[in-house]
Design an enzyme around this catalytic site. Sequence first.
Site, PDB file in Angstrom:
ATOM      1  CG  HIS A  24      -5.444  -6.349  -8.683  1.00 15.58           C
ATOM      2  ND1 HIS A  24      -6.416  -5.415  -8.941  1.00 15.58           N
ATOM      3  CD2 HIS A  24      -4.911  -6.026  -7.482  1.00 15.58           C
ATOM      4  CE1 HIS A  24      -6.483  -4.559  -7.929  1.00 15.58           C
ATOM      5  NE2 HIS A  24      -5.573  -4.909  -7.026  1.00 15.58           N
ATOM      6  CD  GLU A  66      -2.650  -1.429  -0.032  1.00 15.28           C
ATOM      7  OE1 GLU A  66      -2.824  -0.497  -0.827  1.00 15.28           O
ATOM      8  OE2 GLU A  66      -3.038  -2.579  -0.258  1.00 15.28           O
TER       9      GLU A  66
END
Length: 679
Positions: free
Chosen positions: A457, A370
């Site tokens: 992704h 993140e």
Amino acid sequence: MRLSSSRRRTSHTLQRSVASVALAGVAALLATAVQSGAATAAPQQAPSASAEAGAQPVKLTPAQRAALIRAAGADTAATADELRLGGKEKLVVRDVVKDADGTLHTRYERTYGGIPVLGGDLVVRTDADGRTEGVTKATRAAVDVPSLDPAISTDRAERQALGAARAQDAKGPDVDRTPRKVVWAASGKPALAYETVVGGLQEDGTPQELHVVTDATTGKKLYEWQAVKNGTGHTVYSGTVDLTTTQSGSTYNLTDGARGNHRTYNLNRGTSGTGTLFSGSDDVWGNGTASNPESAGADAHYGAALTWDYYKNVHGRSGIRGDGVGAYSRVHYGNNYVNAFWSDSCFCMTYGDGSGNANPLTSIDVAGHEMTHGLTSATAGLVYSGESGGLNEATSDILGTAVEFYANNSSDIGDYLIGEEIDINGDGTPLRYMDQPSKDGASKDNWYSGIGSIDVHYSSGPANHFFYLLSEGSGSKVVNGVSYNSPTADGLPVTGIGRAKAEQIWFKALTTKFTSTTNYAGARTGTLAVAGELYGTSSAEYKAVQDAWAGVAVGPRPGGPGGGTSFENTGDVSIPDNGAAVTSSIAVTGRAGNAPANLQVAVDIVHTWRGDLVIDLLAPDGTAYRLKNFSSSDSADNVDETYTVNASSEVADGTWRLRVQDQAARDTGYINSWKLTFP
């Protein structure tokens, strides 16, 4: 996204001409990594192996970085003039990276007529004396629009943006500020546009910052991307660890004064605001179980500290933005939220508690993943859509994995598996596999022309696979007790160079070569340039980068299968009017023996009345091959042609040069790019 071009090419056949001649003109700019849309982009020209120590980035304090940014900011007008930007364009300094030899990599945003240019970012490389060595641009198109007066209303742009959000099943989409006027330059001819940001929630409950770009003249939707970056990771706690906290009177709280005052908050199932700063009467946090709210807070706080330390100690970067300021963390987001995300707007990481609120997504590689989204936003700014979105997501997997290895935590051992502890599928399998991405059932092992159209992704697969191959090599092996078996697209082996070198190459490419529009071709170009700078273009590391990209179908191996090897220089070189000849150089490496009898020389020169130009190819020994003669009757603009040269008597490896001279007055231009292809 992928930028593409469809330019006319014609072919001419030449034979060897005159003997060795002296070279004249100014030094050419080094090659740049502008996208062509194909996954066979050639390497940038890079210095020899002797430059490797000087090419290492230095560790800048926030004050040193700020001083470099101020200095660059004071000189933006001169820089814009040197880059031949239009009169309405201005540069805004975004970041500066410095190498040990004094080389500076200065990243700029552009404005046009006072409004932002999206997809107009660029990186300028200057030597220790301030001379420009190269420019990497997000777009090569000239930024120019007929008018800055929109033909459609902001209401129409808002309606289109809200419709785009509803099409993705967003919950409660809303536009909280008036669409802003921009120039959209990221995917073709620049156009006046509106950028609208839609809030609310995504389908899975993640906060939404959907950016929609609308043509301000026609009302057509030009592009959209999501600014909130999702990530996934482990739910394994990190065991008993030391935390840096702050004491205020008799109370302790999760504020890390040693790392930019990073704070960790408890959202307590909320979905907005910062929540409550974790605090207590003692300096003990959690008990290692998910039922204790402090446990997830402790993991998030620890993971953020490790990520800060990794970037500072390994890459010399103080904080995500390089300014010494810490982000913050929020845990216990929502109810049964099986994800985590980074948001630029709050400069924070947010973590859900997983299915049944029993498995908080707060382990080391999640924090690394993140926070790396924040790093990418602060540097390359890779748009979170298309191929650039896949590279954005892969960057977080790659450097998040690097953080996990760096931590050396016995409770969360470093590996090349993403999310193996979360068990979202209920079968104990990881979410993603870096050694063979397709094992998850959706990710792609290798690049193909349509990869930009799938979820980021899954389009991240080839970059993750590249990093594994570059680090560990192909075939079967065991690392930290985990078995891997990595295949290659071309069936040929790849020898790894070790993770430490691989992560240095990726990090420096991200911070000094990549732009908002970088695609897989550009990633290959940028990482090869960095490998050349750090280790030399004849090094094992440079060859390993070539081989690892070929192993995921991005470009050929030197001298191997794949339709030939190309070397390209896309650095602009001005051609003086009726003046001395100028040259642009390409370093050819890894080509045994002599050049071929059908060496392809692709030339792209922007110049009015092209008949004024005389163009020669200069072999490494100085032998000249005439590509184009002077012609007073050829009044057409530009040279955009491919020539075939019989260079079979020349040694292939070495520095080749394109020499151009304007032999008549009144018309000017510049070398835009040129390429050598060895069939």
